[in-house]
Design a protein around this motif. Sequence first.
Motif, PDB file in Angstrom:
ATOM      1  N   VAL A 170       3.123   8.340   2.073  1.00 29.63           N
ATOM      2  CA  VAL A 170       3.194   9.800   1.935  1.00 29.63           C
ATOM      3  C   VAL A 170       4.400  10.349   2.702  1.00 29.63           C
ATOM      4  O   VAL A 170       5.021  11.331   2.276  1.00 29.63           O
ATOM      5  CB  VAL A 170       1.865  10.451   2.381  1.00 29.63           C
ATOM      6  CG1 VAL A 170       1.963  11.960   2.370  1.00 29.63           C
ATOM      7  CG2 VAL A 170       0.739  10.012   1.446  1.00 29.63           C
ATOM      8  N   ALA A 171       4.757   9.672   3.824  1.00 28.52           N
ATOM      9  CA  ALA A 171       5.975  10.092   4.547  1.00 28.52           C
ATOM     10  C   ALA A 171       7.198   9.928   3.648  1.00 28.52           C
ATOM     11  O   ALA A 171       8.099  10.767   3.647  1.00 28.52           O
ATOM     12  CB  ALA A 171       6.138   9.276   5.817  1.00 28.52           C
ATOM     13  N   MET A 172       7.201   8.862   2.852  1.00 27.32           N
ATOM     14  CA  MET A 172       8.314   8.638   1.924  1.00 27.32           C
ATOM     15  C   MET A 172       8.353   9.728   0.846  1.00 27.32           C
ATOM     16  O   MET A 172       9.420  10.150   0.417  1.00 27.32           O
ATOM     17  CB  MET A 172       8.186   7.261   1.245  1.00 27.32           C
ATOM     18  CG  MET A 172       8.413   6.079   2.142  1.00 27.32           C
ATOM     19  SD  MET A 172      10.055   6.094   2.858  1.00 27.32           S
ATOM     20  CE  MET A 172       9.694   6.155   4.580  1.00 27.32           C
ATOM     21  N   VAL A 208       0.855  -1.198   0.000  1.00 25.88           N
ATOM     22  CA  VAL A 208       0.000   0.000   0.000  1.00 25.88           C
ATOM     23  C   VAL A 208       0.889   1.245   0.000  1.00 25.88           C
ATOM     24  O   VAL A 208       0.662   2.185  -0.771  1.00 25.88           O
ATOM     25  CB  VAL A 208      -0.943   0.002   1.240  1.00 25.88           C
ATOM     26  CG1 VAL A 208      -1.697   1.326   1.349  1.00 25.88           C
ATOM     27  CG2 VAL A 208      -1.929  -1.153   1.159  1.00 25.88           C
ATOM     28  N   ALA A 209       1.923   1.230   0.853  1.00 32.20           N
ATOM     29  CA  ALA A 209       2.829   2.386   0.948  1.00 32.20           C
ATOM     30  C   ALA A 209       3.526   2.635  -0.388  1.00 32.20           C
ATOM     31  O   ALA A 209       3.637   3.776  -0.854  1.00 32.20           O
ATOM     32  CB  ALA A 209       3.856   2.144   2.041  1.00 32.20           C
ATOM     33  N   ARG A 210       3.962   1.560  -1.025  1.00 31.51           N
ATOM     34  CA  ARG A 210       4.686   1.666  -2.290  1.00 31.51           C
ATOM     35  C   ARG A 210       3.780   2.258  -3.382  1.00 31.51           C
ATOM     36  O   ARG A 210       4.176   3.124  -4.139  1.00 31.51           O
ATOM     37  CB  ARG A 210       5.170   0.273  -2.694  1.00 31.51           C
ATOM     38  CG  ARG A 210       6.057   0.225  -3.891  1.00 31.51           C
ATOM     39  CD  ARG A 210       6.563  -1.198  -4.095  1.00 31.51           C
ATOM     40  NE  ARG A 210       7.232  -1.326  -5.368  1.00 31.51           N
ATOM     41  CZ  ARG A 210       6.595  -1.596  -6.504  1.00 31.51           C
ATOM     42  NH1 ARG A 210       5.294  -1.778  -6.494  1.00 31.51           N
ATOM     43  NH2 ARG A 210       7.260  -1.682  -7.631  1.00 31.51           N
ATOM     44  N   ARG A 211       2.530   1.749  -3.427  1.00 37.06           N
ATOM     45  CA  ARG A 211       1.607   2.264  -4.426  1.00 37.06           C
ATOM     46  C   ARG A 211       1.346   3.756  -4.204  1.00 37.06           C
ATOM     47  O   ARG A 211       1.340   4.550  -5.127  1.00 37.06           O
ATOM     48  CB  ARG A 211       0.277   1.503  -4.368  1.00 37.06           C
ATOM     49  CG  ARG A 211      -0.605   1.753  -5.570  1.00 37.06           C
ATOM     50  CD  ARG A 211      -2.068   1.792  -5.225  1.00 37.06           C
ATOM     51  NE  ARG A 211      -2.416   2.939  -4.420  1.00 37.06           N
ATOM     52  CZ  ARG A 211      -2.645   4.158  -4.908  1.00 37.06           C
ATOM     53  NH1 ARG A 211      -2.557   4.400  -6.200  1.00 37.06           N
ATOM     54  NH2 ARG A 211      -2.942   5.169  -4.095  1.00 37.06           N
ATOM     55  N   SER A 256       0.776  20.456   4.526  1.00 33.32           N
ATOM     56  CA  SER A 256       0.605  20.073   3.119  1.00 33.32           C
ATOM     57  C   SER A 256       0.581  18.555   2.944  1.00 33.32           C
ATOM     58  O   SER A 256      -0.195  18.031   2.145  1.00 33.32           O
ATOM     59  CB  SER A 256       1.684  20.707   2.236  1.00 33.32           C
ATOM     60  OG  SER A 256       2.946  20.316   2.702  1.00 33.32           O
ATOM     61  N   VAL A 257       1.408  17.844   3.738  1.00 33.50           N
ATOM     62  CA  VAL A 257       1.443  16.386   3.619  1.00 33.50           C
ATOM     63  C   VAL A 257       0.120  15.793   4.144  1.00 33.50           C
ATOM     64  O   VAL A 257      -0.431  14.868   3.546  1.00 33.50           O
ATOM     65  CB  VAL A 257       2.660  15.821   4.389  1.00 33.50           C
ATOM     66  CG1 VAL A 257       2.528  14.342   4.597  1.00 33.50           C
ATOM     67  CG2 VAL A 257       3.924  16.122   3.622  1.00 33.50           C
ATOM     68  N   ALA A 258      -0.394  16.353   5.240  1.00 32.60           N
ATOM     69  CA  ALA A 258      -1.662  15.866   5.775  1.00 32.60           C
ATOM     70  C   ALA A 258      -2.778  16.086   4.758  1.00 32.60           C
ATOM     71  O   ALA A 258      -3.685  15.264   4.617  1.00 32.60           O
ATOM     72  CB  ALA A 258      -1.974  16.569   7.089  1.00 32.60           C
ATOM     73  N   ASN A 259      -2.675  17.194   4.010  1.00 28.10           N
ATOM     74  CA  ASN A 259      -3.663  17.449   2.960  1.00 28.10           C
ATOM     75  C   ASN A 259      -3.581  16.412   1.848  1.00 28.10           C
ATOM     76  O   ASN A 259      -4.597  16.018   1.275  1.00 28.10           O
ATOM     77  CB  ASN A 259      -3.439  18.842   2.371  1.00 28.10           C
ATOM     78  CG  ASN A 259      -4.390  19.841   2.973  1.00 28.10           C
ATOM     79  OD1 ASN A 259      -5.582  19.570   3.106  1.00 28.10           O
ATOM     80  ND2 ASN A 259      -3.875  20.971   3.372  1.00 28.10           N
TER      81      ASN A 259
END
Lengths: 478, 313
Positions: free
Chosen positions: A303-305, A7-10, A265-268
């Motif tokens: 998204v953290a990545m 999921v993270a990779r996608r 912005s990342v949370a958005n």
Amino acid sequence: MSPVFLVARREYLAYVGAWGFWLSLLTAPIIIALLLFGPVLLARAEPPRVLAIVAERTEDLTAVRQAFADNARREARAEIRAYLDATAPAIALEATAAFDAAPNRAAGIEAARVVVSRSAPRALAAFPSPTQRYQIIQAPAPDVQAMRPYLDGTQMLADGRTLFGALNIRRADGAPVIEYWSTGLSHSEPINIARRAMRLEMQREALAAQGLAPTEADRLDAFDPQVAQFDPRATTGDGQVTLRERAPSYAALALSFILWSVVFSVANMLLSSVIEEKSNKILDTLLTSVSPLQILTGKLIGVAMVSLTLFLFWGALGGGLLSLAADRASDSIFGQVAAAFLEPRLIAAFLFGFVFGYIMYGAIFLALGSLCESQQEAQTLLGPVALVLAIPMMLLTPALDNPNAPIVETASWIPLFTPFLLLIRAPSGLDWIEIAGMAVIMAASAAIILALAARVFKAGVVDQVSMSSWRGRKDAKG
Amino acid sequence: MNAALEAEGLVKRYGARTAVQDLSFKVPQGSIYGVLGPNGAGKSSTLRMLVGVLRPTSGAITVLGGPADRETMKRVGYLPEERGLYRSMTARGAIAYLARLKGVPAGKAFKRADQLLEAHGLGKHRRKKIKTLSKGMAQKVQVLAAIAHEPDLIIFDEPFSGLDPVNQRVLEETIRAEAKAGRTILFSTHVMEHAERLCDRILLIAHGRAAFEGTVRDALALAPSVAVLETDGGEYDLGAALAGRGFTISEELGEHGNRRWRVRLENGHGSRQLLQACVEAGAPLSLFEPARASLHEAFVALVGDKAQPNAAE
């Protein structure tokens, strides 16, 4: 491969594969550079503002003209000094002494340039050519009333330029009255320059009336005590506070802003991502293979990545420049601020703040997104969260003034505010044990918020609970 | 009979509303099983419970001999009613991604995606993004994604909705092929014809309860016999002529200016009595054809007109 990492990779590839990502990756440093240097470049590019001065008395006219000339000289000196502090601090004193010894502004600039060309030729390449903010011209008409067409723009000066403003210095019962005429209503600097000049002139007249030499006023005006600030906690040196000591606070402020804007912005991005998935109707397909908590965690990691990729690029760029500055020009202003960014406590506070702040706010935004059917619906939920995020920003200014003020200290232990206020408090002598304590509290809160968010997320994506269904139930009950 | 899937006393409540009430059934291994009912009958809630997306309020589910957990679900393929894929993924990437989530290694997942796309006429579209495909193609890709990991049990929720007749036929063939390969298929539909053509056994649901569970033949046996009649010209009204004689008559679309009538043979009346009544009434018959009852009529006979499958459409 674990479903969480799939999921993270996608998620990661979906963002990195979008052209918008590369656009922001490459344009952000350019935009930041423009924001930093744009105003300076624009100010330099602006032609001098043309002012005319009319006065009833020649002495008043001379005094105000001289005040503008002195102001232009001071500004040129400050610009050259700031440049040399940043690029060639070793010769800054010598060059400014040469400037001061010169008879006028133009000669001062040339004298400083000669010192630089002799002692630090590498700094000559970008040596400033200070422009004058004001140019005082011969008044195009004998009085202000006659100058009005020039001032309101209906008539140009003989050389085709516009008259920016006019100062009319008259006397009423012997006391000076300054009138400033200009269409630039918000610009009042010419009044302040003229006021200072006329105050000095009034002091000269008062001294003369008492039978004293008028030049005594200039001597008295030149009195300026030497001021020094000291830090009682200093363990090395005499404890005098210089830019080197203040730089960490400014660095902390800058990092707080960076952290805040990144978290927001990342949370958005997370919010948009989960809304997109809900509208794509793909969640039911995923849920047979992945649990809601795994989806939530995968998205957070993905998204953290994405933000780490941005940080790595910008960090490599900025960090490289900062290290270079800290290493090559350790005595310069730039070098001192650069060194402050690399202070271990600040870096630790930034890392803790980013990781836990991101998890807390990211999980909240994901949970909220799972309750929304559209971006429009999400906007209504974003309001209260944005208000919560605004509180630490409101506390940044008082925190910079007094990082240990009770309100700042108390707020810094409230987990949702800790990421930003820990940073701002870190340079003010915060112990490592306190930093660790705040990190533990943030970690515990992040775990609790994550667990709660997973429940809300599950309700949103599995049980299809949404804002509209809540409203529907509420309306039905009503 | 080995059951690939077994539900016992399933109940699902959403607040005060009960979506599924005491539902019990078994899906034999290797069979094609249909869950039929009108929109809102509780089919999707039932299927979502079977695949572990929804937790039942009460009741037990056994899937492939085990609990309906994620480990078991790796052997189950699921096509939800609300369909969608990541729009920016390629057809190949989407199939492989969902297969990998089911535990298929990357290399095998991509190979399988290529094979499936090729076999279903989408080979040349495999590197196209989902958002550039037609709705029918995207739906086909999602069906392929549900079977890419070669599951033992395939659960499709309303798989035919949104497909044109040609693609409906193609999907029917896919279902038959998967069953032939030894897989158990369970699908829900509110269109009885698909179930009639494909299913070995069916479960009829109305208002969240089971109205019937058994073979299609058993269900058809419950339906009343019917006869189809045509009368010459547009004037004659057979419904009015046979009124009060105990027949239930409905008019259908006729051809060549004739009127067509469908008569349910109930209350001890057979075709012979109907023919006699027509002769007595002097009906200008051009066609008299005793017809085979449909699953639709069986459903209506079981649960009444209000819950009939296509009533909600």
